[in-house]
Design a protein around this motif. Structure first.
Motif, PDB file in Angstrom:
ATOM      1  N   VAL A 209     -27.156 -21.492  16.217  1.00 20.75           N
ATOM      2  CA  VAL A 209     -25.940 -21.161  16.972  1.00 20.75           C
ATOM      3  C   VAL A 209     -25.796 -19.651  17.113  1.00 20.75           C
ATOM      4  N   THR A 210     -26.016 -18.918  16.028  1.00 16.99           N
ATOM      5  CA  THR A 210     -25.895 -17.458  16.060  1.00 16.99           C
ATOM      6  C   THR A 210     -26.903 -16.847  17.022  1.00 16.99           C
ATOM      7  N   THR A 211     -28.141 -17.325  16.981  1.00 22.35           N
ATOM      8  CA  THR A 211     -29.173 -16.809  17.889  1.00 22.35           C
ATOM      9  C   THR A 211     -28.794 -17.079  19.345  1.00 22.35           C
ATOM     10  N   PHE A 212     -28.346 -18.304  19.638  1.00 19.76           N
ATOM     11  CA  PHE A 212     -27.932 -18.650  21.004  1.00 19.76           C
ATOM     12  C   PHE A 212     -26.809 -17.731  21.477  1.00 19.76           C
ATOM     13  N   CYS A 213     -25.819 -17.485  20.621  1.00 20.60           N
ATOM     14  CA  CYS A 213     -24.671 -16.664  21.012  1.00 20.60           C
ATOM     15  C   CYS A 213     -25.087 -15.239  21.348  1.00 20.60           C
ATOM     16  N   TYR A 214     -25.904 -14.627  20.493  1.00 16.57           N
ATOM     17  CA  TYR A 214     -26.278 -13.234  20.741  1.00 16.57           C
ATOM     18  C   TYR A 214     -27.230 -13.095  21.926  1.00 16.57           C
ATOM     19  N   VAL A 215     -28.125 -14.037  22.111  1.00 18.71           N
ATOM     20  CA  VAL A 215     -28.993 -14.005  23.295  1.00 18.71           C
ATOM     21  C   VAL A 215     -28.153 -14.131  24.560  1.00 18.71           C
ATOM     22  N   SER A 216     -27.158 -15.022  24.540  1.00 20.87           N
ATOM     23  CA  SER A 216     -26.280 -15.194  25.704  1.00 20.87           C
ATOM     24  C   SER A 216     -25.450 -13.944  25.965  1.00 20.87           C
ATOM     25  N   VAL A 217     -24.960 -13.305  24.903  1.00 23.68           N
ATOM     26  CA  VAL A 217     -24.176 -12.071  25.054  1.00 23.68           C
ATOM     27  C   VAL A 217     -25.016 -10.965  25.678  1.00 23.68           C
TER      28      VAL A 217
END
Length: 341
Positions: A209-217
């Motif tokens: 989840v953390t990886t997905f969020c930062y990549v999306s940001v």
């Protein structure tokens, strides 16, 4: 290591760890360095977050929660250092052993979940700003923190209900969480469920989840944001993912591997796991860097403090130079050099 307390046999890997003076000293030195950096860095962070950062947004509340867990670890580490330097001999009783072990693991998993919460908060702020505005309430953050603690403590419940000390007469020591009773959990599948819930629920899922969020940001900021904002987002993502990959991933992967091969193949990776547990504590030293890049108010207050210190030191040095100049002028006036005849 897990043993059947009725038929006790210490395996060679665990014995070599418990008898290794060099390993004990090396781990203790790492813990000492971590303790100093932890208490200084997180003490300053707590002061800034609680007394100098306003308003208390959800991100700030999550950071305060993370700082509390880090400070708890910093307070607990000296007991672990004493245990290591005494040759893995625990002298503070069963309750204190359980508390120290629980602090270690709650710090790790609450840190993971809190970093996930901060990542989700930033993701909503950048990618879904309208939804983000609706959720910018302190109550959401407090509920989130309570949920994290409840989830972690429910998963770690076996550690709170078991005597984690173990007497090893042949070595004349009492260990704390280095030798576990196999009957701590009823079956081998219960052990697997315990470890899988730690690794997959408390580590792997938050990591994804953390990886997905930062990549999306980063992708969203790349479309319209200034280069400076994108750089800060990239730095924050790098630090967070660095904490996951260097501090948390080795420990959780080795924990899962060690338990599986111990249960079904009677082998051990305990030495490697113990070292990885030591390095997992480094996360508490890196968390203040996360605050710096994740919170604008924290960054501004820290810069103000550094600027004021530099300013006061430069003013003091100017005052000293001025005093020295006046002093030298005074001496020169009262004791003039005589011209040669």
């Amino acid at each position: 290591m897990m043993v059947n307390s009725t038929v006790f046999k210490l395996d060679s890997a665990t014995r070599s760890l418990l008898e290794s003076v060099n390993t004990s000293i090396a781990i203790s030195v790492i813990y000492m360095i971590v303790t100093v950096i932890n208490l200084v860095g997180n003490g300053l962070s707590m002061w800034l977050l609680v007394f100098r950062t306003s308003p208390k947004t959800p991100s700030v509340i999550f950071m305060i929660n993370l700082t509390l867990t880090d400070l708890a670890l910093g307070v607990a580490l000296p007991f672990q250092i004493a245990y290591q330097l005494q040759g893995f001999h625990w002298t503070l009783g069963t309750n204190m052993c359980s508390v120290m072990t629980l602090v270690f693991y709650t710090n790790m998993y609450c840190s993971i979940l809190t970093m996930m919460a901060i990542a989700i908060n930033r993701y909503l702020g950048v990618v879904w700003p309208m939804l983000f505005r609706k959720m910018q309430k302190k109550s959401f953050a407090f509920i989130g923190c309570l949920f994290m603690w409840g989830l972690v403590l429910s998963v770690l419940h076996p550690l709170m209900t078991t005597d984690l000390t173990f007497d090893i007469p042949e070595l004349r020591i009492i260990t704390c969480f280095d030798v576990l009773k196999k009957e701590m959990l009823p079956t081998e599948y219960a052990w697997l469920g315990f470890v899988f819930s730690m690794v997959f629920v408390l580590f792997l899922f938050p990591f994804c989840v953390t990886t997905f969020c930062y990549v999306s940001v980063i992708r969203e900021l790349g479309r319209y944001a200034k280069t400076s904002k994108k750089k800060k987002a990239v730095r924050l993502a790098i630090i967070v993912l660095l904490v996951f990959t260097l501090c948390f991933a080795p420990n959780n992967i080795l924990l899962l591997t060690h338990i599986v091969i111990k249960l079904f193949y009677k082998q051990s990776l305990y030495m490697a796991y113990k070292l990885s547990l030591c390095f997992s504590c480094l996360n508490s030293c890196l968390d203040p860097f996360i605050y710096y890049f994740a919170c604008k108010e924290f960054r501004q207050k820290l810069r103000q403090i550094i600027h004021l210190q530099n300013l006061s030191s430069s003013v003091d040095s100017m005052k000293m130079e001025h005093k020295e100049s006046l002093h030298s002028t005074h001496i020169a006036f009262e004791s003039p050099e005589r011209e040669p005849l």
